[in-house]
Design a protein around this motif. Structure first.
Motif, mmCIF file in Angstrom:
data_model
loop_
_atom_site.group_PDB
_atom_site.id
_atom_site.type_symbol
_atom_site.label_atom_id
_atom_site.label_comp_id
_atom_site.label_asym_id
_atom_site.label_seq_id
_atom_site.Cartn_x
_atom_site.Cartn_y
_atom_site.Cartn_z
ATOM 1 N N GLU A 131 0.823 -1.222 0.000
ATOM 2 C CA GLU A 131 0.000 0.000 0.000
ATOM 3 C C GLU A 131 0.853 1.267 0.000
ATOM 4 O O GLU A 131 0.623 2.187 -0.777
ATOM 5 C CB GLU A 131 -0.904 -0.027 1.232
ATOM 6 N N ARG A 180 -1.524 7.432 -6.291
ATOM 7 C CA ARG A 180 -2.765 6.812 -6.750
ATOM 8 C C ARG A 180 -3.495 7.651 -7.803
ATOM 9 O O ARG A 180 -4.042 7.131 -8.769
ATOM 10 C CB ARG A 180 -3.708 6.564 -5.570
ATOM 11 N N GLU A 206 -10.112 -1.696 -10.351
ATOM 12 C CA GLU A 206 -9.872 -1.259 -8.973
ATOM 13 C C GLU A 206 -8.508 -1.714 -8.456
ATOM 14 O O GLU A 206 -8.116 -2.857 -8.629
ATOM 15 C CB GLU A 206 -10.989 -1.855 -8.095
ATOM 16 N N GLN A 251 -6.495 -2.484 -5.131
ATOM 17 C CA GLN A 251 -6.941 -2.884 -3.796
ATOM 18 C C GLN A 251 -5.752 -3.257 -2.939
ATOM 19 O O GLN A 251 -4.658 -3.478 -3.449
ATOM 20 C CB GLN A 251 -7.847 -4.129 -3.929
ATOM 21 N N GLY A 306 -16.199 0.789 -3.620
ATOM 22 C CA GLY A 306 -15.894 1.303 -2.294
ATOM 23 C C GLY A 306 -16.050 0.298 -1.170
ATOM 24 O O GLY A 306 -15.787 0.610 -0.012
ATOM 25 N N LEU A 340 -15.957 8.659 -0.341
ATOM 26 C CA LEU A 340 -15.004 7.573 -0.561
ATOM 27 C C LEU A 340 -13.588 8.068 -0.267
ATOM 28 O O LEU A 340 -12.779 7.345 0.311
ATOM 29 C CB LEU A 340 -15.114 7.033 -1.991
ATOM 30 N N LYS A 341 -13.316 9.298 -0.638
ATOM 31 C CA LYS A 341 -11.988 9.868 -0.390
ATOM 32 C C LYS A 341 -11.710 9.930 1.104
ATOM 33 O O LYS A 341 -10.595 9.652 1.556
ATOM 34 C CB LYS A 341 -11.897 11.263 -1.020
ATOM 35 N N ILE A 351 -10.270 6.148 -0.278
ATOM 36 C CA ILE A 351 -10.401 5.549 -1.607
ATOM 37 C C ILE A 351 -10.465 6.646 -2.667
ATOM 38 O O ILE A 351 -11.323 7.522 -2.618
ATOM 39 C CB ILE A 351 -11.674 4.669 -1.704
ATOM 40 N N PRO A 369 -10.658 -1.554 -1.345
ATOM 41 C CA PRO A 369 -10.192 -0.677 -2.427
ATOM 42 C C PRO A 369 -9.262 0.449 -1.978
ATOM 43 O O PRO A 369 -9.378 0.952 -0.861
ATOM 44 C CB PRO A 369 -11.482 -0.092 -2.986
ATOM 45 N N LEU A 370 -8.360 0.810 -2.867
ATOM 46 C CA LEU A 370 -7.486 1.976 -2.671
ATOM 47 C C LEU A 370 -7.807 3.037 -3.721
ATOM 48 O O LEU A 370 -7.777 4.227 -3.448
ATOM 49 C CB LEU A 370 -6.022 1.568 -2.821
#
Lengths: 470, 133
Positions: free
Chosen positions: A104, A111, A200, A202, A371, A417-418, A422, A464-465
């Motif tokens: 990550e 990203r 996605e 992840q 998400g 989501l942010k 995400i 998810p990322l």
């Protein structure tokens, strides 16, 4: 309806049903399944000629057209039927999972840049066309050979093919696909599409079976994975429409409780033609994902300077009909198994499971909604015994798209989501609102039931990322 | 009212109305287009559409499907329907529209379905269609 055992419900034979129906669901999921026409649809399927043992619904079942989504039905090769409604309009809608060596922290600050690159490389969104123009001859090769064509053209490697259902190539016959379907497909090869389809990035969140996970290429929490979810685009939709029309014109509709259940005997010429056209559309879907895989690797290389060991873990089909061997009354029998919004979940030893995984069982990929978490599972012998080797395919909607549009705005979804960490890249604000996670069923519960029943055991949970939406 | 959209869990459902079957069929095509794109489309290209159906419902299905096909194969978006004639199981129409390149589409209609499809008439005509999205 009666409960047979925990998470197993049965609707006994009644009326025109040839076999009982079985629904795999917890109390919570059953409440949702009861709220629409899914149960009626499962019963209608039970009345189709040649159906074997049970008409089944997986834990994520919801109302579809003709067959419910989450519907599984197997038919006798001589007396049985094949139905475009049992496959769905998006033939070979499927999910591919890639592993990476990255963690990550390696990608988190880049990203946005990655999504930007991906959105340039992978055409996504309504009406977005492909970067390449296929000739008719090339399209026919795609339809005959699927992902093999893509690898031959330099998209990905032979190693990828080994980790795709059917090796990425079914018995497709281009001569059974209409000119119209081909015309729709030509500008769409290598595109993601829109709706619930996504690409996605992840990270591994939890590992439940470390030894199996390792064999599937997952070693520790935080590891970055990539999931691709899309289908056969307009080509597949047109194949479905064409054969629905052809079957209606040949067999009429007066005998059907629901027009979307139109079908043809598997042994008939039209039934065979549909199977070969469906397989051709499936090949288009396989090639599509193979090309996208290649572009994803290119983008990783560009942004992070490496795409080493970005191997395909597996690709599952979740809208498909296949000829498979199953045990019926103690004897091995070839059947035509329809999985509509359901995933094959074969256990150890089956020859369809790639050699690399044959001692473990088939990897099963169950994507959540945008998400939310997704899961990697492993197929089981139990699934072969009770569900024709099948389990769920995803979350399934609980609220309509218009309700979603009334309730949330795309920008707000992106912001929320942010806040959860995400990053989202969506081509349409409306699309983001429609696909917001609160309008989907709880994928955790769907997968929990699959695991508890033993029709697909949890290997790892991913979250998810960064998401690219159509 | 030309058409109206309804709540439907996994897809889009609409009803289109008209004083004749022709008008209801016209409005159904406009409803489908409204789902694909909310902007107004210019009427700069002309197309002729001819379809057949084994019955009324298949005719409606085939008629609406033409707009998904035209969009995918020629990038054509519907603006107006100049003429539409239904003769038994045959339909012929002259339509106008524009190239999709000039617009941003927002709705992805995969296919027309027979699910909950209805064609009724008493005072006027009503057609009901669910689109797979």
């Amino acid at each position: 309806m009666k409960m047979i055992s925990e998470n197993v419900w049965e609707i006994p034979r009644e009326g025109k049903m040839r076999v009982p129906a079985r629904i795999f669901a917890s109390d919570i999921l059953m409440e949702k399944i009861k709220a629409d026409k899914s149960l009626l649809q499962v019963k209608n399927v039970a009345a189709l000629p040649g159906i074997q043992k049970f008409s089944l619904a997986m834990p994520d079942a919801h109302q579809g057209y003709g067959f419910s989504i989450g519907g599984v039905a197997a038919f006798d090769m001589d007396e049985g039927i094949i139905s475009p409604g049992g496959v769905g309009y998006d033939i070979n809608c499927s999910v591919r999972l890639l592993r990476t060596d990255m963690m990550e922290d390696d990608i988190s600050s880049k990203r946005k840049q990655l999504l930007e690159e991906l959105s340039k490389e992978v055409p996504a969104g309504v009406g977005r066309s492909s970067k390449m123009r296929l000739s008719r001859e090339e399209l026919d090769e795609v339809l005959s050979t699927g992902a093999k064509w893509a690898v031959k053209k330099g998209y990905g490697t032979v190693k990828d093919l080994k980790h795709i259902e059917e090796g990425g190539s079914m018995q497709g016959r281009p001569d059974k696909v209409s000119d119209l379907a081909k015309k729709r497909g030509m500008p769409q090869i290598g595109t993601l599409g829109a709706g619930n389809h996504f690409l996605e990035m992840q990270k591994v969140d939890k590992i439940f079976m470390p030894e199996v996970a390792e064999r599937f290429g997952i070693t520790k929490p935080g590891q970055v994975m990539v999931m691709i979810h899309c289908g056969s685009r307009g080509l597949g939709h047109q194949v479905a429409s064409d054969y629905i029309r052809a079957m209606e014109n040949k067999f009429g509709i007066s005998h059907l409780p629901d027009r979307e259940l139109i079908n043809a005997p598997i042994s008939s010429e039209l039934g065979q033609d549909y199977y070969h056209a469906m397989s051709a559309a499936a090949n288009f879907g396989f090639a599509n994902k193979q090309m996208i895989t290649h572009w994803v690797r290119q983008c990783f290389d560009k942004v992070f300077g490496s795409n080493e060991n970005m191997d395909t873990v597996y690709e599952v089909c979740h809208n498909i009909a296949k000829m498979e061997q199953h045990m019926i009354d103690g004897e091995k029998k070839k059947l035509c198994v329809h999985r509509k919004g359901a995933t094959r979940s074969f256990g150890p030893g089956k020859e369809e499971v790639p050699e690399d995984y044959r001692d473990l069982g088939q990897p099963v990929i169950i994507p959540g909604s945008m998400g939310t978490a997704s899961y990697l599972l492993v197929g089981t012998k139990k699934a072969e015994e009770i569900s024709f080797g099948s389990t769920a395919h995803g979350a399934g909607r609980v609220a309509s798209r218009s309700e979603a549009l009334r309730t949330v705005r795309g920008e707000q979804v992106k912001k929320e989501l942010k806040q959860k960490g995400i990053e989202v890249w969506g081509h349409s604000s409306k699309g983001l609102a429609e696909e917001a996670p609160q309008f989907y069923k709880d994928v955790d519960e769907v997968v929990r039931v699959s695991d508890a029943l033993g029709i697909g055991k949890m290997v790892a949970r991913v979250v998810p990322l960064a998401v690219l939406k159509g | 009212m030309k058409f109206k959209f309804f709540d439907h869990t996994a897809d889009i459902k609409f009803q289109a109305y008209g004083s004749s079957k022709e008008e209801a069929f016209k409005n159904a095509a406009l409803a489908l287009t409204e789902f694909i794109i909310e902007e107004d489309i210019k009427a700069v290209q002309e197309k002729t559409i001819e379809v057949e159906g084994m019955d009324e419902k298949q005719l409606l299905y085939s008629w609406l499907e033409q707009f998904l096909i035209l969009l995918d194969t020629e990038g054509f978006l519907l603006s107006t329907i100049e003429e539409l004639k239904i003769d038994g199981n045959k339909l012929k129409a002259k339509v106008k529209g524009d190239s999709a390149e000039n617009y941003k589409l927002t709705g992805d209609a995969k296919a027309i379905t027979y699910h909950d499809m209805e064609i009724t008439h008493d005072d006027g005509w009503m057609v009901q269609v669910v689109i797979d999205i």
